[in-house]
Design a protein around this motif. Structure first.
Motif: not given
Length: 87
Positions: A17-28
């Motif tokens: 959830e936090l990763r998506r809110l930051k606009g990051l991919t799993q890889e990044s």
């Protein structure tokens, strides 16, 4: 309190959830946190590495610190949310 599969799942969901809110991919996120994309996938899925004796993922403290830094949260907050009772 022992670490359970449900804790692993909750931790993974919160990180996702936090990763998506930051606009990051799993890889990044993985790259910036100093882990592999595969490790990130396992953590978010709440799964451990093959042969891991504990249920679910059980990331090292250094891994959680790296992920938390990238997500601009405290590592303890990630863990507290993972073990908090459901509302």
């Amino acid at each position: 309190m022992p670490w359970t599969k449900q804790h692993s799942i909750q931790l993974g969901l919160r990180i996702r959830e936090l990763r998506r809110l930051k606009g990051l991919t799993q890889e990044s996120l993985a790259h910036r946190a100093g882990i592999t994309k595969n490790q990130m996938q396992l953590i978010e899925a709440g799964r451990g590495s093959p042969g891991d004796p504990l249920p679910g993922s059980n990331p090292r403290a250094s891994t959680l610190v790296g992920i938390a830094e990238v997500l601009s949260v405290r590592p303890g907050d990630l863990l507290n949310e993972a073990v908090a009772p459901p509302e």
